[in-house]
Design a protein around this motif. Structure first.
Motif, PDB file in Angstrom:
ATOM      1  N   ASN A   1       0.823  -1.215   0.000  1.00  0.00           N
ATOM      2  CA  ASN A   1       0.000   0.000   0.000  1.00  0.00           C
ATOM      3  C   ASN A   1       0.860   1.269   0.000  1.00  0.00           C
ATOM      4  OD1 ASN A   1      -2.226  -1.662   0.095  1.00  0.00           O
ATOM      5  ND2 ASN A   1      -2.500  -1.485   2.303  1.00  0.00           N
ATOM      6  N   VAL A   2       1.983   1.227   0.729  1.00  0.00           N
ATOM      7  CA  VAL A   2       2.900   2.370   0.764  1.00  0.00           C
ATOM      8  C   VAL A   2       3.478   2.584  -0.636  1.00  0.00           C
ATOM      9  CG1 VAL A   2       4.990   3.341   1.811  1.00  0.00           C
ATOM     10  CG2 VAL A   2       3.475   1.894   3.180  1.00  0.00           C
ATOM     11  N   TYR A   3       3.911   1.490  -1.253  1.00  0.00           N
ATOM     12  CA  TYR A   3       4.501   1.552  -2.594  1.00  0.00           C
ATOM     13  C   TYR A   3       3.483   2.106  -3.602  1.00  0.00           C
ATOM     14  CZ  TYR A   3       6.806   0.086  -6.924  1.00  0.00           C
ATOM     15  OH  TYR A   3       7.400   0.065  -8.172  1.00  0.00           O
ATOM     16  N   ALA A   4       2.232   1.629  -3.508  1.00  0.00           N
ATOM     17  CA  ALA A   4       1.206   2.039  -4.477  1.00  0.00           C
ATOM     18  C   ALA A   4       0.981   3.548  -4.424  1.00  0.00           C
ATOM     19  CB  ALA A   4      -0.093   1.290  -4.195  1.00  0.00           C
ATOM     20  N   ILE A   5       0.923   4.103  -3.227  1.00  0.00           N
ATOM     21  CA  ILE A   5       0.730   5.558  -3.093  1.00  0.00           C
ATOM     22  C   ILE A   5       2.004   6.294  -3.523  1.00  0.00           C
ATOM     23  CG2 ILE A   5       0.315   7.436  -1.445  1.00  0.00           C
ATOM     24  CD1 ILE A   5      -1.470   5.419   0.108  1.00  0.00           C
TER      25      ILE A   5
ATOM     26  N   TYR B   1      12.958   0.925  -2.663  1.00  0.00           N
ATOM     27  CA  TYR B   1      12.291  -0.091  -1.849  1.00  0.00           C
ATOM     28  C   TYR B   1      13.150  -1.341  -1.701  1.00  0.00           C
ATOM     29  CZ  TYR B   1       8.003   2.494  -1.088  1.00  0.00           C
ATOM     30  OH  TYR B   1       7.085   3.420  -0.642  1.00  0.00           O
ATOM     31  N   ALA B   2      13.996  -1.611  -2.705  1.00  0.00           N
ATOM     32  CA  ALA B   2      14.923  -2.744  -2.588  1.00  0.00           C
ATOM     33  C   ALA B   2      15.986  -2.444  -1.526  1.00  0.00           C
ATOM     34  CB  ALA B   2      15.583  -3.021  -3.939  1.00  0.00           C
ATOM     35  N   GLU B   3      16.469  -1.206  -1.514  1.00  0.00           N
ATOM     36  CA  GLU B   3      17.498  -0.802  -0.532  1.00  0.00           C
ATOM     37  C   GLU B   3      16.960  -0.777   0.897  1.00  0.00           C
ATOM     38  OE1 GLU B   3      18.635   3.002  -1.979  1.00  0.00           O
ATOM     39  OE2 GLU B   3      19.652   2.208  -3.774  1.00  0.00           O
ATOM     40  N   ASN B   4      15.656  -0.581   1.043  1.00  0.00           N
ATOM     41  CA  ASN B   4      15.058  -0.464   2.376  1.00  0.00           C
ATOM     42  C   ASN B   4      14.021  -1.552   2.634  1.00  0.00           C
ATOM     43  OD1 ASN B   4      16.092   2.332   3.449  1.00  0.00           O
ATOM     44  ND2 ASN B   4      15.518   2.692   1.314  1.00  0.00           N
TER      45      ASN B   4
ATOM     46  N   GLY C   1      11.763  -4.236   3.963  1.00  0.00           N
ATOM     47  CA  GLY C   1      11.339  -4.589   5.323  1.00  0.00           C
ATOM     48  C   GLY C   1      11.315  -3.425   6.302  1.00  0.00           C
ATOM     49  N   GLN C   2      11.843  -2.271   5.896  1.00  0.00           N
ATOM     50  CA  GLN C   2      11.885  -1.117   6.814  1.00  0.00           C
ATOM     51  C   GLN C   2      10.658  -0.225   6.591  1.00  0.00           C
ATOM     52  OE1 GLN C   2      15.888   0.668   7.447  1.00  0.00           O
ATOM     53  NE2 GLN C   2      16.556  -0.695   5.788  1.00  0.00           N
ATOM     54  N   TYR C   3       9.526  -0.717   7.086  1.00  0.00           N
ATOM     55  CA  TYR C   3       8.250  -0.051   6.831  1.00  0.00           C
ATOM     56  C   TYR C   3       8.254   1.399   7.310  1.00  0.00           C
ATOM     57  CZ  TYR C   3       6.076  -4.626   5.897  1.00  0.00           C
ATOM     58  OH  TYR C   3       5.745  -5.844   5.380  1.00  0.00           O
ATOM     59  N   LYS C   4       8.749   1.608   8.516  1.00  0.00           N
ATOM     60  CA  LYS C   4       8.687   2.949   9.103  1.00  0.00           C
ATOM     61  C   LYS C   4       9.525   3.934   8.279  1.00  0.00           C
ATOM     62  CE  LYS C   4       9.102   5.363  13.558  1.00  0.00           C
ATOM     63  NZ  LYS C   4      10.123   6.366  13.259  1.00  0.00           N
ATOM     64  N   LYS C   5      10.698   3.505   7.873  1.00  0.00           N
ATOM     65  CA  LYS C   5      11.571   4.384   7.102  1.00  0.00           C
ATOM     66  C   LYS C   5      10.944   4.725   5.749  1.00  0.00           C
ATOM     67  CE  LYS C   5      16.247   4.965   5.294  1.00  0.00           C
ATOM     68  NZ  LYS C   5      17.586   4.366   5.093  1.00  0.00           N
ATOM     69  N   LEU C   6      10.342   3.713   5.100  1.00  0.00           N
ATOM     70  CA  LEU C   6       9.716   3.950   3.798  1.00  0.00           C
ATOM     71  C   LEU C   6       8.518   4.892   3.928  1.00  0.00           C
ATOM     72  CD1 LEU C   6      10.009   0.355   2.318  1.00  0.00           C
ATOM     73  CD2 LEU C   6      11.132   2.408   1.436  1.00  0.00           C
ATOM     74  N   LYS C   7       7.780   4.748   5.013  1.00  0.00           N
ATOM     75  CA  LYS C   7       6.666   5.680   5.256  1.00  0.00           C
ATOM     76  C   LYS C   7       7.193   7.099   5.467  1.00  0.00           C
ATOM     77  CE  LYS C   7       3.108   2.620   7.218  1.00  0.00           C
ATOM     78  NZ  LYS C   7       2.265   2.324   8.399  1.00  0.00           N
ATOM     79  N   GLU C   8       8.302   7.211   6.182  1.00  0.00           N
ATOM     80  CA  GLU C   8       8.872   8.539   6.444  1.00  0.00           C
ATOM     81  C   GLU C   8       9.355   9.201   5.147  1.00  0.00           C
ATOM     82  OE1 GLU C   8      11.803   7.529   9.337  1.00  0.00           O
ATOM     83  OE2 GLU C   8      10.407   7.723  11.037  1.00  0.00           O
ATOM     84  N   ILE C   9       9.923   8.389   4.241  1.00  0.00           N
ATOM     85  CA  ILE C   9      10.353   8.926   2.940  1.00  0.00           C
ATOM     86  C   ILE C   9       9.135   9.388   2.143  1.00  0.00           C
ATOM     87  CG2 ILE C   9      11.493   8.389   0.742  1.00  0.00           C
ATOM     88  CD1 ILE C   9      13.200   6.320   2.331  1.00  0.00           C
ATOM     89  N   LEU C  10       8.071   8.559   2.182  1.00  0.00           N
ATOM     90  CA  LEU C  10       6.837   8.925   1.490  1.00  0.00           C
ATOM     91  C   LEU C  10       6.249  10.209   2.069  1.00  0.00           C
ATOM     92  CD1 LEU C  10       4.457   8.552  -0.415  1.00  0.00           C
ATOM     93  CD2 LEU C  10       3.507   6.856   1.175  1.00  0.00           C
ATOM     94  N   ILE C  11       6.303  10.346   3.386  1.00  0.00           N
ATOM     95  CA  ILE C  11       5.795  11.564   4.041  1.00  0.00           C
ATOM     96  C   ILE C  11       6.512  12.797   3.495  1.00  0.00           C
ATOM     97  CG2 ILE C  11       5.841  12.859   6.228  1.00  0.00           C
ATOM     98  CD1 ILE C  11       5.146  10.160   7.621  1.00  0.00           C
ATOM     99  N   GLU C  12       7.850  12.736   3.405  1.00  0.00           N
ATOM    100  CA  GLU C  12       8.611  13.891   2.907  1.00  0.00           C
ATOM    101  C   GLU C  12       8.284  14.181   1.450  1.00  0.00           C
ATOM    102  OE1 GLU C  12      10.397  16.144   4.640  1.00  0.00           O
ATOM    103  OE2 GLU C  12       9.475  14.965   6.248  1.00  0.00           O
ATOM    104  N   ASP C  13       8.173  13.114   0.651  1.00  0.00           N
ATOM    105  CA  ASP C  13       7.831  13.314  -0.763  1.00  0.00           C
ATOM    106  C   ASP C  13       6.437  13.928  -0.906  1.00  0.00           C
ATOM    107  OD1 ASP C  13      10.245  12.315  -1.531  1.00  0.00           O
ATOM    108  OD2 ASP C  13       9.503  10.374  -2.239  1.00  0.00           O
ATOM    109  N   MET C  14       5.497  13.446  -0.092  1.00  0.00           N
ATOM    110  CA  MET C  14       4.125  13.950  -0.175  1.00  0.00           C
ATOM    111  C   MET C  14       4.050  15.404   0.297  1.00  0.00           C
ATOM    112  SD  MET C  14       1.123  13.004  -1.257  1.00  0.00           S
ATOM    113  CE  MET C  14       1.071  11.203  -1.244  1.00  0.00           C
ATOM    114  N   LYS C  15       4.771  15.723   1.351  1.00  0.00           N
ATOM    115  CA  LYS C  15       4.806  17.119   1.836  1.00  0.00           C
ATOM    116  C   LYS C  15       5.353  18.044   0.749  1.00  0.00           C
ATOM    117  CE  LYS C  15       5.565  16.387   6.823  1.00  0.00           C
ATOM    118  NZ  LYS C  15       6.577  16.518   7.894  1.00  0.00           N
ATOM    119  N   ASN C  16       6.442  17.616   0.116  1.00  0.00           N
ATOM    120  CA  ASN C  16       7.056  18.442  -0.928  1.00  0.00           C
ATOM    121  C   ASN C  16       6.145  18.609  -2.135  1.00  0.00           C
ATOM    122  OD1 ASN C  16       9.386  18.807   0.576  1.00  0.00           O
ATOM    123  ND2 ASN C  16      10.415  17.023  -0.298  1.00  0.00           N
TER     124      ASN C  16
END
Length: 316
Positions: free
Chosen positions: A228-232, A246-249, A251-266
């Motif tokens: 779901n994180v990837y799809a958004i 996503y390959a580099e991270n 299993g790191q759900y929290k980190k990927l969500k945090e990256i998505l948060i920054e991208d979405m804010k920007n």
């Protein structure tokens, strides 16, 4: 060579979300230079569900601010309020007199209401005729819709044909412009992003609202890939870049969500700031709507003069 006429209506139903933007709003901006575009705020349609003066006024002004904030240019698009073109309701009545009850009973919105044991009002039942009038009165060549909304254009075409057959050639047969990107935009729970599912990311949301929505994205604990994180996230980044991230991270759900948060804010911040700036001079923005209404009304009156003459309503 004259540009083709594009027409679309937007119901004023409150705050838009990211799914609304990627599903349709973005395409309107991309199409605005290619067509002679008329985009209206469907305040008459909204009366089928909204019967509160303050709410309707706020939502109507809000839609205008939303669309200008994402990049609709009043120099390229005629923006107007449906109720500023009263000829639409006049034409809808003429169409009512050519349309049977069984025909309208096949309309999806009415059938859904009946299936869900609701008592639909006459406005909902007759919605397709008002929509047909919106489209045909402006001589629209194309109407952008999703695949599930094609019926609206089919009804408009049928209605134009019925009128032409009964009274003489008058209306164009509009074509649907199917927006490929109007695919299902996933919400924070993996279902279609929708206010009714409470799974949205507000398009002009504050940083705090964005953080809360994205941190609440449902993930599958049995997988290394937070689907779901990837799809958004795929709405904001190219696939190759996203696959590497996503390959580099993994299993790191929290980190990927945090990256998505920054991208979405920007992504959201510039639009939110434009909207806030527009809201500071709301009267100037409403003048754009008023001016657009005048242009759309004059165009509609020209068409109605032709209609009245053909029908037999113009004696002098």
């Amino acid at each position: 060579m004259a540009k083709k006429v594009l027409l679309s209506g937007v119901k004023p139903t409150g705050r838009p979300h990211v799914g609304n933007y990627f599903g349709a709003m973005k395409q309107f901006v991309e199409l605005q230079g290619k067509y002679d575009a008329y985009i209206f705020i469907a305040d008459l349609h909204a009366l089928t569900t909204v019967q509160n003066k303050e709410e309707l006024e706020e939502n109507t002004a809000g839609v205008l601010l939303d669309y200008m904030a994402i990049g609709l240019d009043p120099k390229k698009v005629t923006l107007y309020k449906q109720s500023d073109v009263p000829q639409v309701a006049e034409l809808a009545w003429i169409f009512n007199c050519l349309t049977t009850v069984p025909y309208l009973e096949r309309a999806h919105a009415y059938k859904d209401a009946v299936m869900n044991k609701k008592e639909p009002n006459v406005g909902l039942f007759d919605y397709p005729m008002l929509m047909a009038a919106d489209i045909l009165i402006q001589d629209a060549d194309v109407v952008p819709v999703g695949q599930d909304q094609k019926q609206h254009i089919e009804i408009a075409r049928d209605t134009a044909q019925k009128f032409n057959n009964a009274f003489g050639e008058c209306f164009k047969l509009p074509e649907p412009l199917i927006l490929g990107a109007m695919a299902t935009i996933p919400g924070t729970d993996g279902k279609k992003m929708s206010k009714s599912y409470n799974n949205t990311i507000p398009l002009f949301g504050s940083d705090e609202e964005i953080e809360k929505a994205i941190m609440g994205i449902v993930t599958d604990s049995g997988s290394d890939m937070p689907t779901n994180v990837y799809a958004i996230h795929s709405l904001l980044r190219a696939k190759d870049e996203l696959d590497r991230l996503y390959a580099e991270n993994r299993g790191q759900y929290k980190k990927l969500k945090e990256i998505l948060i920054e991208d979405m804010k920007n992504f959201i911040r510039p639009m939110r700031e434009r909207r806030q700036a527009l809201e500071e001079d709301k009267q100037a923005v409403l003048e754009i709507l008023k001016s657009g209404g005048k242009a759309a009304r004059e165009r509609a009156e020209t068409k109605m003069e032709e209609v009245r003459k053909l029908v037999g309503l113009k004696l002098y």
